[in-house]
Design an enzyme around this catalytic site. Structure first.
Site, PDB file in Angstrom:
ATOM      1  N   HIS A 117     171.373  50.650   2.903  1.00  0.00           N
ATOM      2  CA  HIS A 117     172.772  50.730   2.469  1.00  0.00           C
ATOM      3  C   HIS A 117     172.845  51.639   1.239  1.00  0.00           C
ATOM      4  O   HIS A 117     171.932  51.652   0.414  1.00  0.00           O
ATOM      5  CB  HIS A 117     173.304  49.331   2.153  1.00  0.00           C
ATOM      6  CG  HIS A 117     174.771  49.348   1.919  1.00  0.00           C
ATOM      7  ND1 HIS A 117     175.317  49.714   0.713  1.00  0.00           N
ATOM      8  CD2 HIS A 117     175.810  49.090   2.745  1.00  0.00           C
ATOM      9  CE1 HIS A 117     176.636  49.676   0.813  1.00  0.00           C
ATOM     10  NE2 HIS A 117     176.963  49.299   2.028  1.00  0.00           N
TER      11      HIS A 117
ATOM     12  N   ASN B   6     179.321  42.958   6.089  1.00  0.00           N
ATOM     13  CA  ASN B   6     178.345  42.989   5.000  1.00  0.00           C
ATOM     14  C   ASN B   6     179.031  42.335   3.799  1.00  0.00           C
ATOM     15  O   ASN B   6     179.882  42.950   3.161  1.00  0.00           O
ATOM     16  CB  ASN B   6     177.961  44.442   4.701  1.00  0.00           C
ATOM     17  CG  ASN B   6     177.097  44.575   3.464  1.00  0.00           C
ATOM     18  OD1 ASN B   6     176.598  43.572   2.935  1.00  0.00           O
ATOM     19  ND2 ASN B   6     176.922  45.811   3.001  1.00  0.00           N
TER      20      ASN B   6
END
Ligand code: PGA
Length: 244
Positions: A96, A8
């Site tokens: 997230h 990420n």
């Protein structure tokens, strides 16, 4: 079973940094065969990264870090799942902790996003995890169950679902959860999924994953891979993590 190693990149990287990153991988491509590599660049670099990986000898799945659940319309600044499909991304990260905590995304919104991603036949990495004060109060399992129940409510198609357990206190802090804490949380999540959702969905760990702790984490029971932030920005570190 193969391990998923997902990067990420968050709001990081430039054209020249991406060039350097993939230049390293041109000369360093001897990976363990059972690794599945995923990278989520910022939206604006997705296409560029897709071009970069075309020349590599190994397969990398490219994804987005966020999405909106409507297909199109007056939603200034948003990117739809159908647009992501159009540019052929493979997966989307939803929920997230930075989306939940900085951008105030709640369970109801995240549920719509997860549903849309899975209905669109893209893979969805759905992130859950407790904050430090919730862990200290002994509420970790309650928080995880709540996020799973609400996030997956009303969904019936789970083939492309991946769960990422990311304790908020371990993200970007340099302090990863211990093997024992990871095993306990992953076992809880696995049992919940097997009972209420679907069998054998992959569960990733995220939070200060680095070359120094990767082999212990990957060898922890019920860990099917990792979601890596900071250490995925540096090609040499990410390479060591892939091979960890
Ligand atoms: P970190 O981030 O590896 O920098 O702790 C992990 C994540 O946010 O997914």
């Amino acid at each position: 079973m193969s391990k998923i190693i997902a990067a990420n990149w968050k709001m990081n990287m430039t054209y020249s940094e991406i060039d350097d990153f993939f230049y390293f991988f041109k000369n360093n491509d001897d990976f363990k065969e059972d690794r599945k590599i995923y990278i989520a660049p910022p939206f604006v670099y997705i296409d560029y990264v897709k071009k970069k990986i075309k020349n590599l000898e190994f397969n990398i799945k490219i994804g987005a870090q966020n999405c909106y659940f409507e297909d199109k319309g007056a939603f200034t600044g948003e990117i739809s799942v159908s647009m992501l499909k159009d540019i052929k991304v493979n997966f989307v990260i939803v929920g997230h902790s930075e989306r939940r905590n900085i951008f105030n995304e709640n369970d109801e919104l995240l549920n719509k996003k997860v549903k849309k991603v899975l209905e669109s036949n893209l893979e969805c990495i759905f992130c859950i995890g407790e904050k430090l004060e919730e862990r200290q109060k002994g509420d970790t399992f309650k928080v995880l169950e709540d996020q799973l129940k609400k996030g997956l409510d009303g969904i019936s198609k789970f083939d492309n679902l991946i769960i990422a357990y990311e304790p908020v206190w371990a993200i970007g802090t340099g302090v990863n959860a211990s093997g024992e804490q990871i095993e306990e949380a992953h076992t809880f999540i696995k049992e919940f999924l097997n009972k209420n959702v679907a069998n054998n969905l992959p569960i990733l760990y995220g939070g200060s994953v680095k070359p120094e702790n990767i082999s212990e984490i990957l060898n922890t029971k019920n860990v099917d891979g990792v979601l890596v932030g900071g250490a995925s920005l540096i090609a040499e570190k990410f390479y060591k993590i892939i091979n960890g």
